[in-house]
Design a protein around this motif. Structure first.
Motif, PDB file in Angstrom:
ATOM      1  N   SER A 199       0.829  -1.205   0.000  1.00  0.00           N
ATOM      2  CA  SER A 199       0.000   0.000   0.000  1.00  0.00           C
ATOM      3  C   SER A 199       0.863   1.254   0.000  1.00  0.00           C
ATOM      4  N   ARG A 202       2.442   1.662  -3.472  1.00  0.00           N
ATOM      5  CA  ARG A 202       1.496   2.232  -4.443  1.00  0.00           C
ATOM      6  C   ARG A 202       1.376   3.740  -4.245  1.00  0.00           C
ATOM      7  N   TYR A 236      -2.276  -0.999  -9.016  1.00  0.00           N
ATOM      8  CA  TYR A 236      -2.565   0.433  -9.069  1.00  0.00           C
ATOM      9  C   TYR A 236      -3.755   0.697  -9.979  1.00  0.00           C
ATOM     10  N   GLU A 237      -3.794  -0.008 -11.113  1.00  0.00           N
ATOM     11  CA  GLU A 237      -4.854   0.243 -12.092  1.00  0.00           C
ATOM     12  C   GLU A 237      -6.209  -0.329 -11.676  1.00  0.00           C
ATOM     13  N   GLU A 238      -6.245  -1.037 -10.581  1.00  0.00           N
ATOM     14  CA  GLU A 238      -7.549  -1.502 -10.100  1.00  0.00           C
ATOM     15  C   GLU A 238      -8.401  -0.348  -9.582  1.00  0.00           C
ATOM     16  N   SER A 239      -7.744   0.761  -9.205  1.00  0.00           N
ATOM     17  CA  SER A 239      -8.514   1.873  -8.644  1.00  0.00           C
ATOM     18  C   SER A 239      -8.178   3.228  -9.244  1.00  0.00           C
ATOM     19  N   ALA A 240      -7.164   3.294 -10.096  1.00  0.00           N
ATOM     20  CA  ALA A 240      -6.758   4.593 -10.643  1.00  0.00           C
ATOM     21  C   ALA A 240      -6.026   4.378 -11.954  1.00  0.00           C
ATOM     22  N   GLU A 241      -5.797   5.498 -12.653  1.00  0.00           N
ATOM     23  CA  GLU A 241      -5.012   5.456 -13.885  1.00  0.00           C
ATOM     24  C   GLU A 241      -3.579   5.889 -13.586  1.00  0.00           C
TER      25      GLU A 241
END
Length: 525
Positions: A199, A202, A236-241
């Motif tokens: 975490s 990230r 990271y891409e699971e929740s943001a770009e």
């Protein structure tokens, strides 16, 4: 044609497209440029976001040709030692360093010049932090100092044998001095250090990439997949770009299973992809591990990172046959020569293989380098670690003749070669404006330092090309590196003209807008 998603207006556009060198407006739909000038203005609709740049200069989006974003986030943390100029500075910085998890003290960015030509040892760590586990990474990223307690925890009590050219430096009695050269030796201690949680990694990755976008970067060539990079990018891409598009080159080390390296090629997320393989044929000048045609002043530097250079040659040629791009770290003159010899007669099938760094390049090798079709990738910001009078550790190690060849950017360009520019962050600043400026100045911007090898300075246009059109050429991207209809919508807008403005001014100029594949990643004031 449907309305545009994004319309950039009131701007002077340097397109780097010979067919249409300038424009005043750019229309974007999705991740593509769909129109320029008046045709772009006609695509404005109720749902179009219009960004008025007030006369700012827009260029193709900047790409860092050599970077380590997650590796930097995972390993360059703790006490910032980049400002240390001598042992007194180092003592004061270590005394203020806060212990991290489990009592470890970690530092990064230490300049070899702090030791004033003496071999770096852990003596100062023992003096300031006796009994503590301490790990200090030197700025080159290829060496570190470990305290006696850190070595004890890692079970390191003497020399070790490695498949790659790596070394636990020991004194005449066989006891470690604390100096660890190259990746395998450093890993002995790193593997027992407390790991940063995913975490936090990230968060650190996102913060770094956001800050990079604020300097105009739209993408980067990631020269490793360490610290679980591919999994972190996917997570990271699971929740943001991701703020930057990332092109990843995992390492292939001596003894690695080449087929496992090939197996990850093509793995991708929305804004990252694995499309190359990174090799090392040598290390660094300051560490004594650069592969040189003649020994350095300490008698070091006569061996390759691959103990059998022929095995390196066989491996890169195997990947070339498999149509996989190779990128090779080669700093010393013997290293550069070997990479050229390994790839100059290989059928590349349109794949542009690359040489990274080329810090001391014999002039007679330049035409051969260009004829080979290899792309050069250099980091002129690294010259900030050297001095024009050759009194620094890099220059002293090499001697005056080889130091005069420092980062021969202009020789490569004048010979017709392709030259990609980058930062090698976290080794040097990721600020793209500084990279562009220092390529022209040959000194850190905002200083009165004497330029290092000023004849190798690039023009403003050459520097810009090194982070745009030449970067796209190196990656085989026909739809990037210029602003034209159908190209990927990568845009960087400056308050000043990055080609014509004084380089010192460019280094401080605000970036008004950064757009990466149609995604607005930074808005200036």
């Amino acid at each position: 044609m449907s309305v545009a998603d994004l319309l950039v207006v009131d701007t002077t556009v340097r397109t780097l497209d010979p067919a249409r060198p300038t424009a005043h407006a750019v229309a974007v739909s999705g991740d593509r440029i769909v129109a320029l000038d008046d045709e772009a203005l006609e695509l404005r609709g109720a749902g179009t976001e219009v960004i008025d740049l007030g006369g700012a200069v827009t260029t193709p989006g900047l790409v860092d040709g050599h970077m380590h974003p997650l590796f930097g986030a995972a390993t360059f943390y703790g006490a910032d030692l980049t400002g240390c100029r001598d042992l007194g500075d180092l003592r004061r910085s270590l005394a203020k360093a806060a212990p991290d998890t489990d009592g470890w003290v970690v530092g990064w960015g230490l300049d070899h010049n702090v030791f004033a030509g003496a071999p770096p040892t852990n003596a100062v760590l023992e003096e300031v932090l006796p009994g503590r586990p301490v790990f200090v990474r030197l700025y080159d990223g290829h060496s570190a100092l470990a305290s006696a307690e850190a070595l004890r925890v890692a079970g390191v009590s003497g020399p070790r044998a490695f498949e790659q050219r790596s070394e636990v430096i020991c004194d005449v009695t066989g006891a470690p001095t604390g100096m660890l050269l190259e990746h395998a030796a450093m890993a002995l201690v790193q593997d027992v250090m407390p790991a940063l949680p995913d975490s936090l990694l990230r968060d650190r990755l996102g913060a770094s990439l956001d800050a990079m976008a604020a300097t105009g970067l739209t993408g980067g060539c990631v020269m490793d997949a360490e610290a679980g990079a591919l999994e972190l990018f996917a997570g990271y891409e699971e929740s943001a770009e991701l703020p930057l598009r990332l092109r990843v080159a995992p390492w292939c080390m001596p003894g690695d299973d080449v087929e496992s390296v090939l197996a990850v090629q093509g793995r991708r997320g929305r804004r990252w992809v694995v499309e190359a393989v990174k090799f090392f044929i040598d290390g660094t000048v300051e560490g004594g591990t650069a592969w040189l045609e003649h020994p350095d002043c300490h008698g070091a530097g006569t061996e390759a990172f691959w103990r059998d250079p022929a095995a390196y040659t066989k491996t890169v040629q195997h990947l070339a046959d498999a149509r996989v791009q190779t990128v090779t770290h080669a700093i010393g003159d013997a290293a550069v020569r070997h990479v050229i010899e390994a790839l100059e007669h290989v059928e590349t099938s349109g794949i542009r293989h690359r040489i990274e760094h080329l810090e001391t390049l014999p002039r007679e090798l330049v035409p051969r380098l260009v004829r080979s079709g290899l792309v050069s990738s250099m980091q002129p910001v690294h010259a900030g670690f050297t001095k024009a009078d050759h009194s620094d550790e890099w220059s002293t190690r090499l001697g005056v003749e080889r130091a005069r060849r420092a980062w021969a950017c202009r020789d490569i360009r004048d010979a017709g070669g392709y030259l990609v520019l980058g930062s090698d962050w976290p080794i040097a600043t990721y600020d793209a404006r500084t990279v562009l400026a220092q390529a022209r100045l040959r000194r850190p911007p905002g200083t009165t330092d004497e330029p290092v090898a000023p004849a190798q300075a690039l023009t403003g246009l050459m520097a810009l090309e090194g982070m745009t059109s030449h970067a796209a050429y190196a990656d085989g991207s026909r739809d990037a590196g210029r602003i034209a209809v159908g190209c990927r919508a990568d845009l960087t807008a400056f308050n000043v003209d990055p080609v014509e403005a004084p380089a010192d001014e460019l280094a401080e100029a605000p970036v008004r807008l950064t757009v990466s594949a149609g995604l607005v990643t930074h808005r200036g004031d």
